[in-house]
Write a protein that holds these residues in place. Structure first.
Motif, PDB file in Angstrom:
ATOM      1  N   GLU A 197       7.377 -15.605  51.316  1.00  0.00           N
ATOM      2  CA  GLU A 197       8.622 -15.810  52.031  1.00  0.00           C
ATOM      3  C   GLU A 197       9.649 -14.755  51.633  1.00  0.00           C
ATOM      4  O   GLU A 197       9.552 -14.140  50.558  1.00  0.00           O
ATOM      5  CB  GLU A 197       9.185 -17.201  51.705  1.00  0.00           C
ATOM      6  N   ALA A 198      10.623 -14.568  52.497  1.00  0.00           N
ATOM      7  CA  ALA A 198      11.698 -13.632  52.187  1.00  0.00           C
ATOM      8  C   ALA A 198      12.535 -14.160  51.023  1.00  0.00           C
ATOM      9  O   ALA A 198      12.788 -15.371  50.920  1.00  0.00           O
ATOM     10  CB  ALA A 198      12.575 -13.421  53.415  1.00  0.00           C
ATOM     11  N   VAL A 199      12.937 -13.263  50.149  1.00  0.00           N
ATOM     12  CA  VAL A 199      13.742 -13.635  48.976  1.00  0.00           C
ATOM     13  C   VAL A 199      14.998 -12.765  48.926  1.00  0.00           C
ATOM     14  O   VAL A 199      15.022 -11.641  49.449  1.00  0.00           O
ATOM     15  CB  VAL A 199      12.934 -13.461  47.676  1.00  0.00           C
ATOM     16  N   PRO A 200      16.075 -13.241  48.298  1.00  0.00           N
ATOM     17  CA  PRO A 200      17.277 -12.426  48.133  1.00  0.00           C
ATOM     18  C   PRO A 200      16.960 -11.182  47.302  1.00  0.00           C
ATOM     19  O   PRO A 200      16.284 -11.273  46.268  1.00  0.00           O
ATOM     20  CB  PRO A 200      18.246 -13.348  47.397  1.00  0.00           C
ATOM     21  N   ALA A 201      17.442 -10.043  47.751  1.00  0.00           N
ATOM     22  CA  ALA A 201      17.106  -8.793  47.072  1.00  0.00           C
ATOM     23  C   ALA A 201      18.209  -7.767  47.238  1.00  0.00           C
ATOM     24  O   ALA A 201      18.962  -7.789  48.212  1.00  0.00           O
ATOM     25  CB  ALA A 201      15.791  -8.231  47.617  1.00  0.00           C
ATOM     26  N   PHE A 202      18.287  -6.853  46.258  1.00  0.00           N
ATOM     27  CA  PHE A 202      19.065  -5.637  46.441  1.00  0.00           C
ATOM     28  C   PHE A 202      18.267  -4.721  47.353  1.00  0.00           C
ATOM     29  O   PHE A 202      17.043  -4.592  47.206  1.00  0.00           O
ATOM     30  CB  PHE A 202      19.286  -4.916  45.112  1.00  0.00           C
ATOM     31  N   VAL A 203      18.967  -4.070  48.261  1.00  0.00           N
ATOM     32  CA  VAL A 203      18.310  -3.133  49.168  1.00  0.00           C
ATOM     33  C   VAL A 203      19.142  -1.855  49.240  1.00  0.00           C
ATOM     34  O   VAL A 203      20.372  -1.930  49.405  1.00  0.00           O
ATOM     35  CB  VAL A 203      18.157  -3.723  50.592  1.00  0.00           C
ATOM     36  N   SER A 204      18.495  -0.714  49.107  1.00  0.00           N
ATOM     37  CA  SER A 204      19.210   0.548  49.278  1.00  0.00           C
ATOM     38  C   SER A 204      19.865   0.565  50.658  1.00  0.00           C
ATOM     39  O   SER A 204      19.191   0.327  51.670  1.00  0.00           O
ATOM     40  CB  SER A 204      18.245   1.721  49.153  1.00  0.00           C
ATOM     41  N   PRO A 205      21.175   0.812  50.731  1.00  0.00           N
ATOM     42  CA  PRO A 205      21.846   0.803  52.052  1.00  0.00           C
ATOM     43  C   PRO A 205      21.166   1.701  53.073  1.00  0.00           C
ATOM     44  O   PRO A 205      21.052   1.334  54.247  1.00  0.00           O
ATOM     45  CB  PRO A 205      23.259   1.296  51.717  1.00  0.00           C
ATOM     46  N   ALA A 206      20.682   2.868  52.631  1.00  0.00           N
ATOM     47  CA  ALA A 206      20.058   3.814  53.556  1.00  0.00           C
ATOM     48  C   ALA A 206      18.667   3.391  54.005  1.00  0.00           C
ATOM     49  O   ALA A 206      18.113   3.958  54.955  1.00  0.00           O
ATOM     50  CB  ALA A 206      19.982   5.200  52.904  1.00  0.00           C
ATOM     51  N   LYS A 207      18.084   2.370  53.360  1.00  0.00           N
ATOM     52  CA  LYS A 207      16.710   1.961  53.657  1.00  0.00           C
ATOM     53  C   LYS A 207      16.626   0.581  54.318  1.00  0.00           C
ATOM     54  O   LYS A 207      15.536   0.027  54.462  1.00  0.00           O
ATOM     55  CB  LYS A 207      15.892   1.940  52.350  1.00  0.00           C
ATOM     56  N   ARG A 208      17.728   0.034  54.728  1.00  0.00           N
ATOM     57  CA  ARG A 208      17.733  -1.334  55.260  1.00  0.00           C
ATOM     58  C   ARG A 208      16.811  -1.505  56.473  1.00  0.00           C
ATOM     59  O   ARG A 208      16.077  -2.490  56.572  1.00  0.00           O
ATOM     60  CB  ARG A 208      19.171  -1.741  55.634  1.00  0.00           C
ATOM     61  N   SER A 209      16.840  -0.552  57.374  1.00  0.00           N
ATOM     62  CA  SER A 209      16.025  -0.683  58.587  1.00  0.00           C
ATOM     63  C   SER A 209      14.538  -0.738  58.269  1.00  0.00           C
ATOM     64  O   SER A 209      13.757  -1.368  58.993  1.00  0.00           O
ATOM     65  CB  SER A 209      16.314   0.468  59.549  1.00  0.00           C
ATOM     66  N   GLU A 210      14.114  -0.092  57.179  1.00  0.00           N
ATOM     67  CA  GLU A 210      12.707  -0.087  56.792  1.00  0.00           C
ATOM     68  C   GLU A 210      12.232  -1.463  56.333  1.00  0.00           C
ATOM     69  O   GLU A 210      11.027  -1.718  56.246  1.00  0.00           O
ATOM     70  CB  GLU A 210      12.464   0.949  55.704  1.00  0.00           C
ATOM     71  N   TYR A 211      13.188  -2.344  56.026  1.00  0.00           N
ATOM     72  CA  TYR A 211      12.844  -3.694  55.585  1.00  0.00           C
ATOM     73  C   TYR A 211      13.265  -4.733  56.625  1.00  0.00           C
ATOM     74  O   TYR A 211      13.406  -5.916  56.311  1.00  0.00           O
ATOM     75  CB  TYR A 211      13.482  -3.976  54.220  1.00  0.00           C
ATOM     76  N   GLY A 212      13.460  -4.270  57.853  1.00  0.00           N
ATOM     77  CA  GLY A 212      13.746  -5.161  58.963  1.00  0.00           C
ATOM     78  C   GLY A 212      15.132  -5.763  58.946  1.00  0.00           C
ATOM     79  O   GLY A 212      15.349  -6.838  59.519  1.00  0.00           O
ATOM     80  N   LEU A 213      16.082  -5.092  58.297  1.00  0.00           N
ATOM     81  CA  LEU A 213      17.434  -5.614  58.178  1.00  0.00           C
ATOM     82  C   LEU A 213      18.396  -4.879  59.098  1.00  0.00           C
ATOM     83  O   LEU A 213      18.230  -3.684  59.361  1.00  0.00           O
ATOM     84  CB  LEU A 213      17.928  -5.492  56.727  1.00  0.00           C
TER      85      LEU A 213
END
Length: 313
Positions: A197-213
């Motif tokens: 399942e999806a979990v809360p995470a830090f995500v690089s702002p420039a890479k958000r689209s790569e993680y479906g955000l």
């Protein structure tokens, strides 16, 4: 912002100006007792260079006085605190033009004192001195939200974009577009392994689209790492010593799951390095935009309360 500046100026004048209990209202009134500090600005403030943690203040009193005292004071409000007993002096027959010094030592934050003088006329006079450090570590403001800044894993109320400037700021997408160069990291709900399942995470702002955000253009790249620091060790890091942050090896993960009561390291593409202390993670449900103009009801997301400490450039 102009209104805030005006309010700050008024507070500064009221907190750090000279006043007495004398009932004098004349515009050209000149007090019979004057308290002055050497080498300060017009608001009785002195700013130290980065790395300087000591300061000796020279206090000069002009006029006939019966007693002299220095008190600790709140550096934000100017409110008078406890008497510094070794500074207390009494003059049975009165004295004129008294001068002394007071040394601030081991400064880790701004410090303030209040000089209180009893004049021979029976009136009390006082003046504050504020000593400002130049921080090596910038803190998010613990008074804003009390338990830390709230950042969301999806933009509902606060937003999922975080910038460490201005004592820490959380932005929804519309506001983050105005400050893309300042956004240091973002949060999102991310599936990190197949079948999970999806979990809360830090995500690089420039890479958000790569993680479906959901994302916006122009955001910088940021890397993350979990540290072994405890919350107590995080809290112990002072504004004058960035060594505990600078000594940590640079992070390497562009996405990283987070947990409450953990301390994480981040470093941005523009070289900003800092720590993030997760205070609390609260599960939420709401109507969330999961893709452009696609809003989904009863979507799970989280509120993440956090504090940051960032190396000052």
């Amino acid at each position: 912002m102009k209104t805030n500046s005006i309010i700050a100026l008024i507070l500064s004048i009221s907190l750090f100006g000279l006043f007495s209990c004398a009932d004098k209202y004349e515009v050209d009134y000149e007090a019979p007792v004057k308290i002055e500090f050497a080498d300060v600005d017009q608001n009785n403030r002195v700013s130290l260079e980065k790395g300087v943690t000591e300061y000796t203040a020279t206090v000069k009193v002009q006029g006939e006085i019966m007693s002299f005292e220095i008190y600790q004071a709140d550096s934000k409000t100017g409110m008078q605190g406890n008497l510094i007993e070794e500074t207390a002096q009494s003059f049975a027959d009165g004295t004129t033009n008294y001068e002394t010094s007071y040394k601030f030592t081991s400064l880790k934050e701004n410090a303030c004192i209040t000089v209180v003088v009893l004049g021979a006329d029976g009136h009390t006079y006082q003046r504050n001195l504020l000593v400002e450090i130049t921080p090596s570590v910038l803190f998010s403001d613990p008074d804003y939200g009390k338990d830390g800044e709230i950042v969301e894993t999806a933009s509902a109320y606060y937003g999922c974009y975080y910038a460490t400037w201005l004592l820490g700021r959380t932005y929804i997408a519309a506001d983050a577009m105005k400050y893309t160069n300042e956004v240091d990291f973002s949060l999102g709900d991310v599936i990190l392994s197949s079948g999970s399942e999806a979990v809360p995470a830090f995500v690089s702002p420039a890479k958000r689209s790569e993680y479906g955000l959901m994302t916006i253009s122009g955001l910088q790249h940021t890397l993350f790492a979990e540290t072994s620091l405890s919350q107590a060790e995080f809290n112990a890091i002072s504004q004058v010593d960035a060594t505990p942050i600078e000594s940590l090896a640079d992070p390497t993960s562009e996405v990283l799951a987070i947990q409450a009561n953990k301390v994480y390291l981040f470093k941005t593409a523009n070289g900003k390095k800092g720590l993030i202390c997760i205070q609390k993670i609260t599960a939420k449900t709401g109507t969330i935009e999961v893709s452009p103009d696609n809003w989904v009801e009863n979507t799970k997301y989280s509120w993440v309360q956090l504090l940051t400490k960032t190396v000052a450039k």
